[in-house]
Design an enzyme around this catalytic site. Structure first.
Site, PDB file in Angstrom:
ATOM      1  CG  HIS A 100      -2.163  -0.912   0.779  1.00  0.00           C
ATOM      2  ND1 HIS A 100      -2.216  -2.243   1.109  1.00  0.00           N
ATOM      3  CD2 HIS A 100      -3.248  -0.663   0.021  1.00  0.00           C
ATOM      4  CE1 HIS A 100      -3.303  -2.768   0.592  1.00  0.00           C
ATOM      5  NE2 HIS A 100      -3.952  -1.836  -0.067  1.00  0.00           N
TER       6      HIS A 100
ATOM      7  NE  ARG B  58      -6.103   1.201  -2.189  1.00  0.00           N
ATOM      8  CZ  ARG B  58      -5.697   1.321  -3.461  1.00  0.00           C
ATOM      9  NH1 ARG B  58      -5.525   2.515  -3.988  1.00  0.00           N
ATOM     10  NH2 ARG B  58      -5.456   0.248  -4.185  1.00  0.00           N
TER      11      ARG B  58
ATOM     12  NE  ARG C 172     -10.981  -0.556  -0.274  1.00  0.00           N
ATOM     13  CZ  ARG C 172      -9.769  -0.935  -0.700  1.00  0.00           C
ATOM     14  NH1 ARG C 172      -9.671  -1.818  -1.680  1.00  0.00           N
ATOM     15  NH2 ARG C 172      -8.691  -0.427  -0.176  1.00  0.00           N
TER      16      ARG C 172
ATOM     17  CD  GLU D 244     -10.258  -6.904  -2.432  1.00  0.00           C
ATOM     18  OE1 GLU D 244      -9.209  -6.363  -2.794  1.00  0.00           O
ATOM     19  OE2 GLU D 244     -10.969  -6.436  -1.526  1.00  0.00           O
TER      20      GLU D 244
ATOM     21  CG  ASN E  37      -3.552  -3.969  -6.327  1.00  0.00           C
ATOM     22  OD1 ASN E  37      -3.193  -4.026  -7.493  1.00  0.00           O
ATOM     23  ND2 ASN E  37      -3.935  -2.843  -5.761  1.00  0.00           N
ATOM     24  CG  ASP E  38      -5.869  -7.768  -1.764  1.00  0.00           C
ATOM     25  OD1 ASP E  38      -4.812  -8.107  -1.214  1.00  0.00           O
ATOM     26  OD2 ASP E  38      -6.513  -6.764  -1.438  1.00  0.00           O
TER      27      ASP E  38
ATOM     28  NE  ARG F 243      -1.389  -5.656  -1.875  1.00  0.00           N
ATOM     29  CZ  ARG F 243      -2.527  -4.974  -2.002  1.00  0.00           C
ATOM     30  NH1 ARG F 243      -3.689  -5.584  -1.871  1.00  0.00           N
ATOM     31  NH2 ARG F 243      -2.516  -3.700  -2.286  1.00  0.00           N
TER      32      ARG F 243
ATOM     33  CB  CYS G 287     -10.374  -0.399  -8.761  1.00  0.00           C
ATOM     34  SG  CYS G 287     -10.762  -1.574  -7.462  1.00  0.00           S
TER      35      CYS G 287
HETATM   36  C1  PEP Z   1      -6.871  -4.503  -4.874  1.00  0.00           C
HETATM   37  O1  PEP Z   1      -6.729  -5.383  -4.022  1.00  0.00           O
HETATM   38  O2  PEP Z   1      -6.611  -4.651  -6.076  1.00  0.00           O
HETATM   39  C2  PEP Z   1      -7.372  -3.166  -4.479  1.00  0.00           C
HETATM   40  C3  PEP Z   1      -7.739  -2.289  -5.367  1.00  0.00           C
HETATM   41  O3  PEP Z   1      -7.430  -2.880  -3.173  1.00  0.00           O
HETATM   42  P1  PEP Z   1      -6.163  -2.630  -2.225  1.00  0.00           P
HETATM   43  O4  PEP Z   1      -4.943  -2.468  -3.097  1.00  0.00           O
HETATM   44  O5  PEP Z   1      -6.459  -1.416  -1.430  1.00  0.00           O
HETATM   45  O6  PEP Z   1      -6.114  -3.865  -1.399  1.00  0.00           O
HETATM   46 MG    MG Z   2      -7.586  -5.233  -2.080  1.00  0.00          MG
END
Ligand code: PEP
Ligand code: MG
Length: 581
Positions: free
Chosen positions: A177, A284, A320, A419, A442-443, A453, A490
């Protein structure tokens, strides 16, 4: 690329992560040290008194032992001597305490061995006081490169972000993050700099190259000049991209696409508006929570959300609900877990703490009164009961506000993130219950590939262009279309000009990303025909591994215009970055 002076941020409680600093005025440092001891003793006394009725006599006596430890003459002398030899109070104190902790750990007697933890704890308490004063004292440089062992967005709360030119974290990877926040702000960021002797860098001029992951200290004049020149070119390139801002979003063969932004910090709102984004695809909300020292009240949250809704109105803003846990720990709500990414995260915390969730939903709804551009999105949904409970709570908050408290609020669209792999197989069931879906790559990538990650050691296994990720993305869009549910994407993948072509080819049309990526992505999509992207995606889906896909895409897009764009895009560095001294 950024050039500035290092400002070290250490988590105030970690004794082994204390920067090595010199004492400018040893007498003043000794005074600071004695004051910190006094303050800690006062805390221990208060804590002991407060717990007197709840503790046994023996347990209570421990507080006296702690206080006596802090009075220990030889310990105080050792620290004072180290300061007199030129070390800052923080460095002297931490090294002396760590030495004692090591000694305790070696003792055979198990009772005494366990006292190592007490000594460590006391050491951290005193350090907290020493560091609180430290930040008050040191003047910040004009251009700041923030350096820390495990940086999170919290670190931004104490510095003027407008002066930030670089971020370096020893832990984390380009998917953490902190990296996402750095990208959102357009600040060169190097993550996973595991071998950096960071505690020795305070005040040094550093060059941070976010595209190669290099950190240069003591640069020669020629190297420095070279970087300044490259910075100039980069600025010019970004300025040229700004011309695309108002061009309609259509591929050369007429396919319409939408570019949205991911936000969270106050500072990136302005940049998002300048990029010409059509909506906020992901706000976020945990980021403003991370910047505070306690949970914001309903009214305080209303202020935060309203600012965002007003800034983008009439464009939709997707908020979110709190997604803490994983690598996003609130300083005032610590969660200690063996496996934080598989643990208490996102919606799981919200459902276990409906009082926190309801306050947040009420604040979002109240903030949207009269503006009517709110969308609410739920993170980390992994099963239907979870989704249904969250929807019920949202209904309850909406009912209370509109029927009992007299607010006139338009019902917002509600969506869920896809996700977690489990959700990929239930897109239809989830999609039937909500108004929209958004894929968090991402997740999704970390869970599908079983690659943390946040762990630099396995960062070279983290690939959003892995065939399995692409197949999951294909399945998601097919299922979402079959239940006619709106879909966007996203995760950071949407902000990568090369990956976005694959996504377009798979059928995605709405991409939400960091503001700093938006015009690059736009430039790419204005140049690639949708029918070509479809052919490329079809071929990519048949390839066996991510490097083959990456190579194939890079070659296919190797037209002069496109190549320039790709070379200006930070590479997803996989190996640990290096420091060039
Ligand atoms: C993701 O997981 O792709 C996402 C957009 O949320 P975050 O990166 O905040 O976990
Ligand atoms: Mg996420």
């Amino acid at each position: 690329m950024g050039i500035g002076r290092a400002v070290l941020v250490s988590s105030s409680t970690d004794l082994s992560a204390v920067p090595e600093r010199l004492a400018k005025d040893p007498a003043a440092e000794i005074k600071r040290f004695l004051e910190a001891l006094k303050a800690t003793k006062r805390d221990m006394r208060n804590l002991g008194d407060g717990l007197a009725s709840k503790l046994s006599e023996e347990e209570f006596a421990l507080f006296e032992v702690y206080i006596r430890m802090l009075d220990d003459r030889s310990l105080i002398r050792e620290v004072k001597d180290a300061i007199k030899q030129g070390r800052a109070a923080t460095s002297a104190w931490s090294s002396v305490i760590l030495k004692h902790v090591r000694t305790f750990k070696k003792i055979d007697d198990p009772y005494l061995r366990e006292r190592a933890a007490d000594v460590n704890d006391l050491g951290r308490r005193v350090l907290g006081y020493l560091q609180a004063k430290d930040t008050e004292q040191s003047p910040l440089p004009r251009r700041i490169v923030l350096v820390g062992e495990d940086l999170s967005a919290t670190a931004l709360a104490d510095i003027p972000v407008s002066r930030l030119v670089g971020i370096i974290s020893l832990k984390g990877s380009s998917n953490s993050h902190m990296a996402i926040v750095g990208r959102a702000l357009g600040i060169p960021t190097v993550m996973g700099a595991v071998n950096l002797p960071w505690t020795e860098l305070e005040g040094q001029e550093l060059i941070v190259d976010g595209s190669t992951g290099e950190v240069i200290s003591r640069a020669t004049r020629t190297v420095r000049r070279n970087y300044v020149q490259r910075q100039r070119e980069e600025r010019q390139f970004n300025k040229d991209l700004e011309k695309l801002r108002d061009i309609p979003c259509h591929t050369p063969d007429g396919k319409r696409f939408s570019l949205w932004v991911n936000t969270g910090l106050r500072q990136d709102t302005l940049q998002s508006l300048k990029s010409g984004a059509e909506a906020v695809g992901l706000f976020r909300t945990e980021i403003p929570f991370l910047m505070r020292s306690s949970f914001p009240t309903e009214d305080e949250q209303i202020e935060i959300y309203r600012e965002q809704l007003v800034a983008f109105s009439p464009r939709p803003v997707t908020m979110r609900t709190l997604d803490i846990g994983g690598d996003k720990d609130l300083p005032y709500f610590p969660i200690e877990e063996e496996n934080p990414f598989l643990g208490w995260r996102g919606i799981r915390i919200s459902l276990d703490h409906p009082e926190i969730f309801l306050v947040q939903i009420r604040a979002m709804l109240r903030a949207s009164e009269g503006i009517n551009n709110l969308r609410i999105m739920l993170p980390m949904i992994s099963n239907i009961p979870e989704l249904e409970r969250a929807l019920q709570l949202i209904d309850r908050a909406y009912g209370e506000l509109t029927e009992e408290e007299g607010y006139s609020i338009k019902r917002p669209l509600i969506g869920a993130m896809i996700e977690v792999p489990a959700a990929v197989y239930q897109v239809k069931e989830i999609g039937r219950r909500v108004d929209f879906l958004s894929v968090g790559t991402n997740d999704l990538t970390q869970y599908l590939l079983a690659v943390d990650r946040n762990n630099p050691r396995v960062a070279d296994l983290y690939h959003t262009l892995h065939p399995s990720v692409l197949r999951a993305l294909k399945s998601i869009i097919e299922q979402a279309s079959s239940v006619k549910c709106q879909l966007s994407i996203c995760g950071e993948m949407a902000g990568d000009p090369l990956s976005v072509v694959v996504l377009l080819g798979l059928g995605y049309e709405t991409f939400s990303m960091s503001a700093s990526s938006l015009l690059r992505v736009k430039s790419m999509l204005l140049n690639v025909a949708c029918k070509d992207a479809q052919i490329l995606a079809r071929r990519a889906l048949k390839m066996p591994d991510s490097s083959a896909i990456y190579k194939f895409m890079a070659e296919a897009l190797n037209q002069p215009e496109v190549a320039k764009l790709l070379s200006a895009t930070p590479k997803r560095r996989t190996e640990a970055s290096k420091l060039i001294v």
